[in-house]
Write a protein that holds these residues in place. Structure first.
Motif, mmCIF file in Angstrom:
data_model
loop_
_atom_site.group_PDB
_atom_site.id
_atom_site.type_symbol
_atom_site.label_atom_id
_atom_site.label_comp_id
_atom_site.label_asym_id
_atom_site.label_seq_id
_atom_site.Cartn_x
_atom_site.Cartn_y
_atom_site.Cartn_z
ATOM 1 N N HIS A 33 34.011 61.446 41.360
ATOM 2 C CA HIS A 33 33.417 60.678 40.255
ATOM 3 C C HIS A 33 32.231 61.430 39.652
ATOM 4 O O HIS A 33 31.490 62.125 40.347
ATOM 5 C CB HIS A 33 32.941 59.306 40.745
ATOM 6 C CG HIS A 33 34.016 58.268 40.765
ATOM 7 N ND1 HIS A 33 34.715 57.900 39.632
ATOM 8 C CD2 HIS A 33 34.528 57.512 41.783
ATOM 9 C CE1 HIS A 33 35.608 56.963 39.951
ATOM 10 N NE2 HIS A 33 35.521 56.723 41.243
ATOM 11 N N ASN A 80 30.616 58.100 35.065
ATOM 12 C CA ASN A 80 31.500 57.054 35.601
ATOM 13 C C ASN A 80 30.670 55.935 36.221
ATOM 14 O O ASN A 80 30.937 54.751 36.006
ATOM 15 C CB ASN A 80 32.431 57.632 36.673
ATOM 16 C CG ASN A 80 33.602 58.388 36.084
ATOM 17 O OD1 ASN A 80 33.697 58.531 34.863
ATOM 18 N ND2 ASN A 80 34.490 58.877 36.917
ATOM 19 N N GLU A 89 28.862 53.870 33.508
ATOM 20 C CA GLU A 89 29.811 52.975 32.823
ATOM 21 C C GLU A 89 30.081 51.754 33.705
ATOM 22 O O GLU A 89 30.080 50.611 33.258
ATOM 23 C CB GLU A 89 31.114 53.751 32.553
ATOM 24 C CG GLU A 89 32.292 52.910 32.097
ATOM 25 C CD GLU A 89 32.233 52.469 30.633
ATOM 26 O OE1 GLU A 89 33.056 51.612 30.250
ATOM 27 O OE2 GLU A 89 31.365 52.963 29.895
ATOM 28 N N CYS A 143 35.955 55.091 33.221
ATOM 29 C CA CYS A 143 35.339 55.630 34.447
ATOM 30 C C CYS A 143 36.388 55.882 35.529
ATOM 31 O O CYS A 143 36.117 55.721 36.710
ATOM 32 C CB CYS A 143 34.216 54.735 34.942
ATOM 33 S SG CYS A 143 34.586 52.984 35.043
#
Length: 546
Positions: free
Chosen positions: A183, A187, A190, A376
């Motif tokens: 990630h 991400n 969001e 994300c």
């Protein structure tokens, strides 16, 4: 709400604008040690400065093995400040699993925090630099406290590129080897802003962090806390958990179904269901009882109470609703950074996981598999391009592995896992999760795994709750048979339960039969017990004690 591009940018804002506000509250031997934004920032900068002396390249991977504590959050900040990528590890994993993750993730250093049994885990750590935090009793490698003394704080902290790798989260996984989910910082931002928007969360929240921070949902919760300049408290131990939660009264509370079951069990240990029903019918007492129970559970001031990670029985949600506690069930995965479906105060339906969120696209495949698209989604599984390609369809949707259905109002119900389906020897496919949910309404039952490969009808493997263990055997058999007799007529003929088998031992993380997020590991349970299905099925008794 302020808009930030990364968790680090959010922290730096509060460190600059509210330096003396308490950020982290850590209990040690019954007393709290408080860390302001300024103090947490100073320690993080000194540890980041130490990482620089290790000649780690930008983007190097640094592991974090610890239970939830103030230093987990400070370590995470230090890793970000050093321009590195965090590899959080579940604190309950054994040495082999820890070793597997450290080798696979190519971690260049590790921070050892608060642990219950590091002695049995330390052989899993390869020859990499170790920092251990003395306040929690560990003394291996370099001592955190010594580094705080001798390192100067990092002056300039460069903010990460929002699309660069932020963390690799190894999934707890109910099947197979854990996969490293990649990630970015954007991400997480969001995901956090979705949570904040959905539930209109205010600044200066009080949070209580206890579910493993190595899990995406708790990480997201704390991330949202950092965005809002929250004060975050931690539990000292399992024994003090209830007392600390009651004292903290957090504004936000998230639990997995097993915890809601435990809470209900504790309440029913002190007051029987019959008596509780009676008290709740008396107008003045009703409010008094509700407030007392809410305060006792630490939920008196909660603006958002949620359950996720596994399905929760509708009856459980209704039971809590009668106490004035509204549990909103949601759905999300590590791979979609938890942004998928959620019940909200404005749109809620018990028994479902809510509507598709405002910033999500969802569809069902021809087989009924739920597929998700949002801003994300993970960047992929670390070092596993083939596995990554498998979980995305041609339109870029993530294939969740869950089977579901939407009702006419747009609420989603999860009906099973693609991989959990099994075939009885009648050749009929069975999706066990809805049967497990129905059986979980019995308060004598703790965990359930419905199985049936190679036998004519499914059987239920169960472990007992504390209430169930306390009952005389005869009384328990009557209770569980009553549940089966109520459930079976609601099921298709081929789904009806034939037997209930009570396990000798609980399914735990320690014995490898539950994940760190307390989901039952079906494949591991099946592996141990499948050879016995036929002999159990052929027994005369309806309830069998292993």
């Amino acid at each position: 709400m302020h808009t930030f591009n990364s968790p680090l940018e959010a922290f730096l804002h509060w460190e600059k604008n509210t330096p003396n506000h308490v950020f982290l509250k850590q209990p040690i031997n019954g007393k709290f040690i408080n860390y302001t934004f300024k103090e947490a920032g100073d320690e993080a900068r000194r540890i980041a400065s130490h990482f620089k002396t290790l000649n780690l390249k930008e983007g190097s991977h640094i592991a974090l093995l610890s239970k939830n504590c103030a230093h987990w959050v400070i370590s995470d900040l230090a890793i970000m400040m050093a321009g590195c990528v965090s590899i959080p590890i579940y604190p309950t994993l054994n040495a082999d699993s820890i070793n597997q993750i450290l080798i696979h993730s190519e971690s260049k250093a590790i921070i050892i925090g608060k642990l219950d049994d590091f002695e049995s885990q330390k052989s899993g750590i390869p020859n990499i630099p170790i920092i251990s935090i003395g306040i929690y009793g560990e003394q291996v490698g370099e001592l955190w406290e010594d580094l705080i003394e001798k390192r100067k704080p990092l002056d300039s902290v460069s903010l990460p590129d929002t699309n660069s790798l932020h963390t690799i989260i190894y999934t707890s996984g109910t099947t197979g080897t854990p996969k490293g989910v990649m990630h970015t910082a954007s991400n997480f931002m969001e995901s956090s802003s979705t949570l904040i928007t959905l539930f209109s969360l205010p600044n200066n929240l009080r949070l209580f962090s206890y579910l493993p921070l190595a899990h995406v949902a708790e990480r997201l919760l704390i991330n949202a806390g950092v965005v809002l300049g929250a004060a975050i408290s931690f539990a000292e131990s399992l024994e003090t958990f209830a007392k600390e939660l009651e004292a903290n009264q957090p504004h936000l509370f998230f639990a997995v179904p097993r915890i809601w079951t435990k809470f209900r069990e504790k309440i029913l240990e002190s007051v029987s269901q019959k008596k509780l029903n009676m008290l709740l019918k008396i107008p003045l007492l009703n409010t008094l009882i509700k407030n007392k129970l809410k305060k006792k559970l630490g939920l008196k001031e909660a603006v958002f109470i949620a359950s996720a990670a596994a399905p929760i029985a509708a009856d459980m949600v209704i039971w809590y609703k009668k106490l004035g506690i509204t549990i909103q069930q949601g759905y999300g995965m590590t791979e979609d950074c938890c942004v998928s479906h959620f019940n909200t105060p404005k749109a809620s339906k018990v028994g479902t996981v809510g509507k598709t969120l405002y910033n999500v696209k969802a569809k069902l495949s021809a087989e009924g598999e739920i597929c998700i698209k949002n801003d994300c989604l993970m960047k992929g599984y670390y070092k596993a391009p083939d596995l990554t390609a498998e979980v995305f369809d041609d339109e870029g949707y993530l294939k969740t592995g869950d089977i579901g259905e939407f009702d006419h109002d747009g609420f989603l119900t999860i009906t099973g896992r693609v991989k959990d389906q099994f075939k009885t020897d009648k050749g009929k496919y069975i999706s066990p999760s809805h049967i497990e949910l129905l059986l979980s309404n019995n308060t004598d039952v703790e965990q359930i795994c419905i199985v049936g490969t190679g036998i004519p009808q499914p059987i239920a493997l169960i472990t007992l709750s504390e209430l169930g263990k306390a009952k005389p055997k005869k009384e328990f058999i009557t209770s569980i048979m009553k549940s089966v007799e109520q459930i079976n007529p609601t099921l298709e003929k081929h789904e009806r339960l034939e037997k209930v088998v009570v396990m000798k031992e609980d399914w735990t993380v320690a014995n490898g039969l539950a994940t760190p997020s307390l989901k039952v590991k079906r494949s591991a349970i099946e592996k141990i017990h499948q050879d016995f299905y036929k002999s159990w099925f052929d027994m005369d008794e309806k309830v069998i004690f292993e």
